[in-house]
Design an enzyme around this catalytic site. Structure first.
Site, short mmCIF file in Angstrom:
data_model
loop_
_atom_site.label_atom_id
_atom_site.label_comp_id
_atom_site.label_asym_id
_atom_site.label_seq_id
_atom_site.Cartn_x
_atom_site.Cartn_y
_atom_site.Cartn_z
N TYR A 54 0.85 -1.19 0.00
CA TYR A 54 0.00 0.00 0.00
C TYR A 54 0.89 1.24 0.00
O TYR A 54 1.56 1.56 0.99
CB TYR A 54 -0.91 0.03 1.23
N SER A 149 -4.76 -14.06 1.97
CA SER A 149 -5.80 -13.27 1.32
C SER A 149 -6.03 -13.80 -0.09
O SER A 149 -5.07 -13.95 -0.87
CB SER A 149 -5.39 -11.79 1.24
#
Length: 317
Positions: A54, A149
């Protein structure tokens, strides 16, 4: 705020988690990000989720600065690794896990993360190598628990069969009123094997807040209007058909005594296998509103009305 046990771990996470994807270190300036973290703690949120990719480390840096001075044992911190951090740094090899974990800890200004997640499955690295490296991280004390994930069920199952390695306690899938794919395979498997869901995009990138109106331009201060944060709002998510259906949820939310955002979050949390829903707030007041979804039980009538409204657009969304 209500709390739920995260899989087979001893972690009790808040039903609402604060995320940092596309916001902190990116579309949201640091002072506002710090305000959101403070608002999260004030609302009883104890779970902060981020990832090395991110903002190419920028989100972790902002989160680390926002958490400076906060008692470490008072919150649960999660980050992830897999996506490219440079032309040569990517994936879940032993070398990459060691390197990326240490870099994340430095940016987060902490000695350990409570949860370290494989951001995606790495088909280029033997699964045994990845699991052994994660196990080493746990044994070192730098990581307390591990998760994944968006892994396919066959790979989750394969990892569980490897002997003498740490076991996954969490799964982080996309899951919302408009995206229900995890219900088919991932949630049933994980529920059977004591792996909890930490869901991302439960508000469908803000579409389920009702702020986007069919036929109208997005609000100037919204994610859809921000080129730094709207890269994942393609497809049919912003189609008039979907936006009209979302507007038709407003009276249902009112009858439930909730805002539309709270209704969407409560719907996700109706699943016992969901431990927490990650919100991506850009303003403190959003954090407060979303935290208000915790503890609300939706009636069978409300759930049926939601499905009746959304059924025509679920495939399109």
């Amino acid at each position: 705020m209500q709390y739920r046990r995260l899989g087979s771990s001893d972690l009790n996470v808040s039903e609402i988690a604060l995320g940092s994807w596309l916001t902190y270190g990116g579309g949201v300036e640091k002072p506002r990000a710090v305000e959101c973290v403070k608002a999260a703690f004030d609302a009883g949120i104890n779970f902060i989720d981020t990832a090395n990719v991110y903002g190419r480390g920028a989100a972790e840096t902002v989160v680390g600065e926002a958490l400076a001075g906060v008692k470490r044992s008072s919150y649960i911190l999660a980050t992830k690794a897999f996506f490219p951090m440079s032309a040569t740094d990517q994936g879940l090899s032993r070398a990459q896990i060691r390197k990326q974990l240490d870099n994340s800890l430095a940016r987060l200004k902490t000695d350990y993360v409570d949860l370290y997640q494989c951001h995606r499955y790495d088909a280029k690295t033997p699964l045994e190598e990845t699991m052994e490296a994660l196990t080493e991280a746990v044994k070192s004390g730098k990581v307390h628990y591990i998760g994944f994930s968006e892994w396919p069920v066959d790979k989750i199952e394969e990892a569980a069969k490897i002997p003498n390695v740490a076991k996954f306690v969490s799964s982080q899938p996309q899951y919302s009123l408009l995206w229900r794919a995890p219900e088919e395979k991932v949630i049933p498997y994980c529920a059977k094997h004591n792996i909890s869901q930490i869901v991302w995009s439960p508000l469908a990138q803000g579409v389920l807040t009702g702020k986007y109106k069919p036929g109208a331009a997005p609000p100037v201060d919204s994610r859809a209007a921000n080129s730094d944060m709207n890269g994942f709002m393609g497809g049919n998510l912003m189609s008039d058909a979907v936006l009209k259906s979302v507007q038709n949820l407003l009276p249902i939310a009112k009858d439930a005594g909730l805002t539309l955002s709270q209704l969407a979050l409560a719907w996700v949390l109706r699943q016992p296998n969901v431990a927490s829903a990650i919100i991506g707030a850009s303003r403190p007041e959003q954090v407060k509103e979303n935290a208000g979804a915790s503890g609300h039980i939706l009636s069978a009538d409300i759930l049926a009305r939601i499905d009746s409204v959304l059924q025509p657009v679920l495939r399109a969304a």
